[in-house]
Scaffold this active site. Structure first.
Site, PDB file in Angstrom:
ATOM      1  N   THR A 132     -11.429   0.068  -0.702  1.00 23.53           N
ATOM      2  CA  THR A 132     -11.140   1.449  -1.054  1.00 23.53           C
ATOM      3  C   THR A 132     -11.446   1.742  -2.524  1.00 23.53           C
ATOM      4  O   THR A 132     -11.403   0.836  -3.366  1.00 23.53           O
ATOM      5  CB  THR A 132      -9.644   1.730  -0.788  1.00 23.53           C
ATOM      6  OG1 THR A 132      -9.289   2.992  -1.327  1.00 23.53           O
ATOM      7  CG2 THR A 132      -8.744   0.675  -1.432  1.00 23.53           C
ATOM      8  N   ASP A 133     -11.660   3.023  -2.829  1.00 24.44           N
ATOM      9  CA  ASP A 133     -11.840   3.421  -4.233  1.00 24.44           C
ATOM     10  C   ASP A 133     -10.526   3.363  -5.011  1.00 24.44           C
ATOM     11  O   ASP A 133     -10.520   3.404  -6.239  1.00 24.44           O
ATOM     12  CB  ASP A 133     -12.452   4.829  -4.326  1.00 24.44           C
ATOM     13  CG  ASP A 133     -11.610   5.925  -3.690  1.00 24.44           C
ATOM     14  OD1 ASP A 133     -10.537   5.626  -3.116  1.00 24.44           O
ATOM     15  OD2 ASP A 133     -12.031   7.107  -3.764  1.00 24.44           O
ATOM     16  N   GLU A 134      -9.386   3.253  -4.279  1.00 25.19           N
ATOM     17  CA  GLU A 134      -8.085   3.284  -4.970  1.00 25.19           C
ATOM     18  C   GLU A 134      -7.878   2.067  -5.868  1.00 25.19           C
ATOM     19  O   GLU A 134      -7.007   2.082  -6.732  1.00 25.19           O
ATOM     20  CB  GLU A 134      -6.938   3.389  -3.965  1.00 25.19           C
ATOM     21  CG  GLU A 134      -7.019   4.636  -3.137  1.00 25.19           C
ATOM     22  CD  GLU A 134      -5.697   5.063  -2.502  1.00 25.19           C
ATOM     23  OE1 GLU A 134      -4.644   4.538  -2.865  1.00 25.19           O
ATOM     24  OE2 GLU A 134      -5.754   5.949  -1.637  1.00 25.19           O
ATOM     25  N   TYR A 158      -0.128  -0.380  -2.076  1.00 27.91           N
ATOM     26  CA  TYR A 158      -1.307  -0.419  -1.201  1.00 27.91           C
ATOM     27  C   TYR A 158      -2.558  -0.798  -1.998  1.00 27.91           C
ATOM     28  O   TYR A 158      -3.265  -1.755  -1.650  1.00 27.91           O
ATOM     29  CB  TYR A 158      -1.523   0.938  -0.510  1.00 27.91           C
ATOM     30  CG  TYR A 158      -2.915   1.108   0.066  1.00 27.91           C
ATOM     31  CD1 TYR A 158      -3.332   0.340   1.149  1.00 27.91           C
ATOM     32  CD2 TYR A 158      -3.825   2.009  -0.493  1.00 27.91           C
ATOM     33  CE1 TYR A 158      -4.620   0.466   1.667  1.00 27.91           C
ATOM     34  CE2 TYR A 158      -5.108   2.142   0.019  1.00 27.91           C
ATOM     35  CZ  TYR A 158      -5.506   1.365   1.099  1.00 27.91           C
ATOM     36  OH  TYR A 158      -6.779   1.495   1.597  1.00 27.91           O
ATOM     37  N   LYS A 162      -4.984  -4.149  -1.837  1.00 28.63           N
ATOM     38  CA  LYS A 162      -6.422  -4.108  -1.539  1.00 28.63           C
ATOM     39  C   LYS A 162      -7.217  -4.736  -2.693  1.00 28.63           C
ATOM     40  O   LYS A 162      -8.190  -5.456  -2.472  1.00 28.63           O
ATOM     41  CB  LYS A 162      -6.894  -2.669  -1.307  1.00 28.63           C
ATOM     42  CG  LYS A 162      -6.399  -2.028  -0.026  1.00 28.63           C
ATOM     43  CD  LYS A 162      -6.893  -2.702   1.253  1.00 28.63           C
ATOM     44  CE  LYS A 162      -8.360  -2.503   1.509  1.00 28.63           C
ATOM     45  NZ  LYS A 162      -8.751  -3.045   2.862  1.00 28.63           N
TER      46      LYS A 162
HETATM   47  P1  NAD Z   1      -5.752   2.348   9.975  1.00 29.71           P
HETATM   48  O1  NAD Z   1      -4.378   2.153   9.435  1.00 29.71           O
HETATM   49  O2  NAD Z   1      -6.055   3.567  10.777  1.00 29.71           O
HETATM   50  O3  NAD Z   1      -6.152   1.105  10.904  1.00 29.71           O
HETATM   51  C1  NAD Z   1      -5.868  -0.221  10.550  1.00 29.71           C
HETATM   52  C2  NAD Z   1      -6.077  -1.095  11.782  1.00 29.71           C
HETATM   53  O4  NAD Z   1      -5.834  -2.456  11.410  1.00 29.71           O
HETATM   54  C3  NAD Z   1      -5.106  -0.766  12.927  1.00 29.71           C
HETATM   55  O5  NAD Z   1      -5.811  -0.734  14.151  1.00 29.71           O
HETATM   56  C4  NAD Z   1      -4.120  -1.913  12.895  1.00 29.71           C
HETATM   57  O6  NAD Z   1      -3.561  -2.218  14.169  1.00 29.71           O
HETATM   58  C5  NAD Z   1      -4.990  -3.051  12.395  1.00 29.71           C
HETATM   59  N1  NAD Z   1      -4.217  -4.111  11.733  1.00 29.71           N
HETATM   60  C6  NAD Z   1      -3.227  -3.968  10.816  1.00 29.71           C
HETATM   61  N2  NAD Z   1      -2.760  -5.183  10.452  1.00 29.71           N
HETATM   62  C7  NAD Z   1      -3.496  -6.096  11.131  1.00 29.71           C
HETATM   63  C8  NAD Z   1      -3.503  -7.515  11.166  1.00 29.71           C
HETATM   64  N3  NAD Z   1      -2.652  -8.238  10.423  1.00 29.71           N
HETATM   65  N4  NAD Z   1      -4.387  -8.147  11.970  1.00 29.71           N
HETATM   66  C9  NAD Z   1      -5.250  -7.431  12.748  1.00 29.71           C
HETATM   67  N5  NAD Z   1      -5.272  -6.091  12.761  1.00 29.71           N
HETATM   68  C10 NAD Z   1      -4.418  -5.435  11.959  1.00 29.71           C
HETATM   69  O7  NAD Z   1      -6.713   2.222   8.725  1.00 29.71           O
HETATM   70  P2  NAD Z   1      -8.109   2.928   8.434  1.00 29.71           P
HETATM   71  O8  NAD Z   1      -7.863   4.216   7.753  1.00 29.71           O
HETATM   72  O9  NAD Z   1      -8.943   2.873   9.650  1.00 29.71           O
HETATM   73  O10 NAD Z   1      -8.688   1.926   7.341  1.00 29.71           O
HETATM   74  C11 NAD Z   1      -9.479   0.799   7.720  1.00 29.71           C
HETATM   75  C12 NAD Z   1      -9.885   0.041   6.472  1.00 29.71           C
HETATM   76  O11 NAD Z   1     -10.626   0.894   5.623  1.00 29.71           O
HETATM   77  C13 NAD Z   1      -8.705  -0.458   5.633  1.00 29.71           C
HETATM   78  O12 NAD Z   1      -9.025  -1.727   5.133  1.00 29.71           O
HETATM   79  C14 NAD Z   1      -8.594   0.549   4.512  1.00 29.71           C
HETATM   80  O13 NAD Z   1      -8.058  -0.038   3.348  1.00 29.71           O
HETATM   81  C15 NAD Z   1     -10.045   0.925   4.312  1.00 29.71           C
HETATM   82  N6  NAD Z   1     -10.293   2.279   3.787  1.00 29.71           N
HETATM   83  C16 NAD Z   1      -9.704   3.377   4.360  1.00 29.71           C
HETATM   84  C17 NAD Z   1     -10.008   4.634   3.878  1.00 29.71           C
HETATM   85  C18 NAD Z   1      -9.407   5.891   4.480  1.00 29.71           C
HETATM   86  O14 NAD Z   1      -9.585   6.985   3.942  1.00 29.71           O
HETATM   87  N7  NAD Z   1      -8.705   5.821   5.600  1.00 29.71           N
HETATM   88  C19 NAD Z   1     -10.907   4.785   2.809  1.00 29.71           C
HETATM   89  C20 NAD Z   1     -11.478   3.645   2.256  1.00 29.71           C
HETATM   90  C21 NAD Z   1     -11.178   2.394   2.764  1.00 29.71           C
HETATM   91  O1  DAU Z   2      -9.242   6.871  -1.359  1.00 31.23           O
HETATM   92  C1  DAU Z   2      -9.253   6.091  -0.203  1.00 31.23           C
HETATM   93  C2  DAU Z   2      -7.875   6.054   0.395  1.00 31.23           C
HETATM   94  O2  DAU Z   2      -7.633   7.329   0.961  1.00 31.23           O
HETATM   95  C3  DAU Z   2      -7.703   4.951   1.442  1.00 31.23           C
HETATM   96  O3  DAU Z   2      -7.849   3.709   0.827  1.00 31.23           O
HETATM   97  C4  DAU Z   2      -6.329   5.045   2.105  1.00 31.23           C
HETATM   98  O4  DAU Z   2      -6.239   4.086   3.149  1.00 31.23           O
HETATM   99  C5  DAU Z   2      -6.162   6.438   2.673  1.00 31.23           C
HETATM  100  O5  DAU Z   2      -4.867   6.566   3.209  1.00 31.23           O
HETATM  101  C6  DAU Z   2      -6.389   7.498   1.590  1.00 31.23           C
HETATM  102  O6  DAU Z   2      -5.320   7.473   0.614  1.00 31.23           O
HETATM  103  P1  DAU Z   2      -4.657   8.820   0.040  1.00 31.23           P
HETATM  104  O7  DAU Z   2      -3.302   8.518  -0.443  1.00 31.23           O
HETATM  105  O8  DAU Z   2      -5.597   9.521  -0.871  1.00 31.23           O
HETATM  106  O9  DAU Z   2      -4.615   9.673   1.445  1.00 31.23           O
HETATM  107  P2  DAU Z   2      -3.504  10.637   2.059  1.00 31.23           P
HETATM  108  O10 DAU Z   2      -4.133  11.305   3.231  1.00 31.23           O
HETATM  109  O11 DAU Z   2      -2.200   9.937   2.261  1.00 31.23           O
HETATM  110  O12 DAU Z   2      -3.289  11.708   0.917  1.00 31.23           O
HETATM  111  C7  DAU Z   2      -4.383  12.491   0.428  1.00 31.23           C
HETATM  112  C8  DAU Z   2      -3.841  13.363  -0.689  1.00 31.23           C
HETATM  113  O13 DAU Z   2      -2.933  14.337  -0.129  1.00 31.23           O
HETATM  114  C9  DAU Z   2      -3.023  12.597  -1.717  1.00 31.23           C
HETATM  115  O14 DAU Z   2      -3.234  13.172  -3.005  1.00 31.23           O
HETATM  116  C10 DAU Z   2      -1.569  12.819  -1.293  1.00 31.23           C
HETATM  117  C11 DAU Z   2      -1.602  14.201  -0.669  1.00 31.23           C
HETATM  118  N1  DAU Z   2      -0.663  14.433   0.452  1.00 31.23           N
HETATM  119  C12 DAU Z   2      -0.611  13.528   1.470  1.00 31.23           C
HETATM  120  C13 DAU Z   2       0.248  13.727   2.540  1.00 31.23           C
HETATM  121  C14 DAU Z   2       0.333  12.714   3.660  1.00 31.23           C
HETATM  122  C15 DAU Z   2       0.093  15.583   0.478  1.00 31.23           C
HETATM  123  O15 DAU Z   2       0.031  16.430  -0.440  1.00 31.23           O
HETATM  124  N2  DAU Z   2       0.933  15.797   1.533  1.00 31.23           N
HETATM  125  C16 DAU Z   2       1.069  14.913   2.564  1.00 31.23           C
HETATM  126  O16 DAU Z   2       1.888  15.138   3.494  1.00 31.23           O
END
Ligand code: NAD
Ligand code: DAU
Length: 353
Positions: A132-134, A158, A162
């Site tokens: 992630t970019d975080e 989180y 990562k």
């Molecule tokens: P998600 O939470 O929707 O899915 C995570 C999946 O991993 C689930 O299916 C869960 O059951 C599985 N999992 C959790 N723990 C596990 C374990 N110990 N062993 C096997 N499986 C396990 O997450 P996502 O949003 O699909 O993110 C996927 C990946 O991409 C993550 O590594 C996250 O850090 C990264 N990522 C997410 C975002 C975003 O915006 N969602 C952005 C950048 C990177």
């Molecule tokens: O940047 C990549 C990341 O983006 C991933 O690594 C994470 O897995 C993914 O969850 C996401 O993180 P954020 O914290 O940015 O996503 P989230 O959707 O939780 O929140 C997006 C923005 O909106 C953040 O500034 C918090 C705000 N927010 C979120 C929720 C859930 C609200 O204002 N209200 C809300 O109820």
């Protein structure tokens, strides 16, 4: 054959579906099926011999060793993680367990397997770690976007977990020569995203006539990318990325949270005028801020474009419309994933705000 971990979650499931839509190479999909993993996401693959699903933990050496031995995948793509920042604030333990210890154990299994492969298979093997970019922390309004050389400065449990996993992946390359690739992507949105994250939560609440919670003043900025663009970038890095390198992935779509929520409300007004309360923007509600809330993320994606020729196919405008339409057409999916554990999470997280 490739091994995908976390392939029943949001991005992992999109990746597996896209992978099998654009090619024929089989996938073994290892997922623990936490609250975020859902086999319904993979329903289109029922009966498809190219997809083998295994419920299990990336930290379970016996399971992972056995899968590697049985299927001899040419690559492992690691999506498995705990992914929600707010959950990491309420309970960091699982994040350390899966994201740090789980990734470490997965790397150990993969290293043992890879070191025993014949030279040609060893040379072709890849371990791609999805991150992630975080990990780069938070930007001020005038700061340049995150590049691959921006120092790590994670601010939440989180992102710290990562960042730790990214460091382990890097170390396994430098120390053992494991052929790794790492991607650091910005915020994804699109079909199959669990409605704890901003975009699906807002759509879900708006359709139910519930408040749309905006943390703080809504000025925080995220760089939004449609999920299938993230998937195409991962495929490209797997295909042609340079070993040991990291690649930032993003869509050049910086938006404040207010802009995102207002856009969602306007599209819902247009596509779903029958909601209990319209205009949907009247549901916007400012709530207590997230502790340590990162102000701004922005990705400089010039490296992946220059080296690998990848650019996103969707604009924010096209992707967000598709996303709203998908949620409107898949309300049964939302109803299934928002039962039980989801309701407990929402009442705990938002009661405190
Ligand atoms: P998600 O939470 O929707 O899915 C995570 C999946 O991993 C689930 O299916 C869960 O059951 C599985 N999992 C959790 N723990 C596990 C374990 N110990 N062993 C096997 N499986 C396990 O997450 P996502 O949003 O699909 O993110 C996927 C990946 O991409 C993550 O590594 C996250 O850090 C990264 N990522 C997410 C975002 C975003 O915006 N969602 C952005 C950048 C990177
Ligand atoms: O940047 C990549 C990341 O983006 C991933 O690594 C994470 O897995 C993914 O969850 C996401 O993180 P954020 O914290 O940015 O996503 P989230 O959707 O939780 O929140 C997006 C923005 O909106 C953040 O500034 C918090 C705000 N927010 C979120 C929720 C859930 C609200 O204002 N209200 C809300 O109820």
């Amino acid at each position: 054959m490739i091994l995908v971990t976390g392939g029943a979650g949001f991005i992992g499931a999109n990746f597996v579906l896209d992978w099998l839509a654009v090619g024929d190479e089989a996938v073994v999909n290892l997922d623990k099926l936490t609250y975020a993993g859902n086999l319904e996401n993979l329903r289109p693959l029922r009966g498809d011999a190219r997809h083998v699903f295994v419920q299990g933990d990336i930290g379970d050496r016996a399971t992972v060793d056995a899968l590697l031995q049985q299927y001899r995948p040419r690559a492992v793509v690691n999506f498995a993680a705990e992914s929600h920042v707010d959950r990491s604030i309420q309970g960091p333990g699982e994040f350390i367990e899966t994201n740090v210890v789980g990734t470490f154990k997965l790397l150990e299994s993969v290293r043992a397997h890879w070191s025993r492969l014949p030279a040609d298979e060893q040379a072709a093997f890849r371990f791609l770690h999805v991150s992630t970019d975080e990990v780069y922390g938070s930007l001020g309004p005038a700061d340049p976007a995150f590049s691959e050389t921006t120092p790590f400065a994670p601010n939440s449990p989180y992102s710290a977990s990562k960042a730790a996993s990214d460091h382990l992946v890097r170390a396994y390359h430098h120390t053992y020569g494991l052929p790794v690739l790492t991607t650091n992507c910005s915020n994804n949105y699109g079909p199959l995203q669990f409605p704890e994250k901003l975009v699906p939560l807002v759509i879900h609440n708006a359709l139910a006539g519930k408040p749309l919670p905006i943390y703080g003043d809504g000025s925080n900025v995220r760089d939004w990318l449609y999920v299938s663009d993230h998937c195409s970038a991962i495929r490209r890095v797997l295909e042609a990325g340079r070993l040991g390198e990291t690649y930032n992935i993003g869509g050049c779509n910086e938006k404040t949270n207010l802009e995102v929520v207002e856009t969602l409300c306007a599209i819902l007004d247009e596509l779903h005028p029958g909601s209990p309360i319209t205009p949907h923007a009247s549901l916007m509600t400012f709530v207590k801020d997230r502790p340590g809330h990162d102000q701004r993320y922005a990705i400089d994606a010039t490296k992946i474009e220059r080296e690998l020729g990848w650019t996103p196919a969707e604009t924010f405008e096209s992707g967000i419309r598709k996303t709203v339409a998908w949620y409107l057409n898949n309300q049964e999916w939302v109803a299934h994933v928002t039962s039980g554990e989801y309701r407990n999470w929402v009442s705990e997280n938002y009661a405190a705000r």
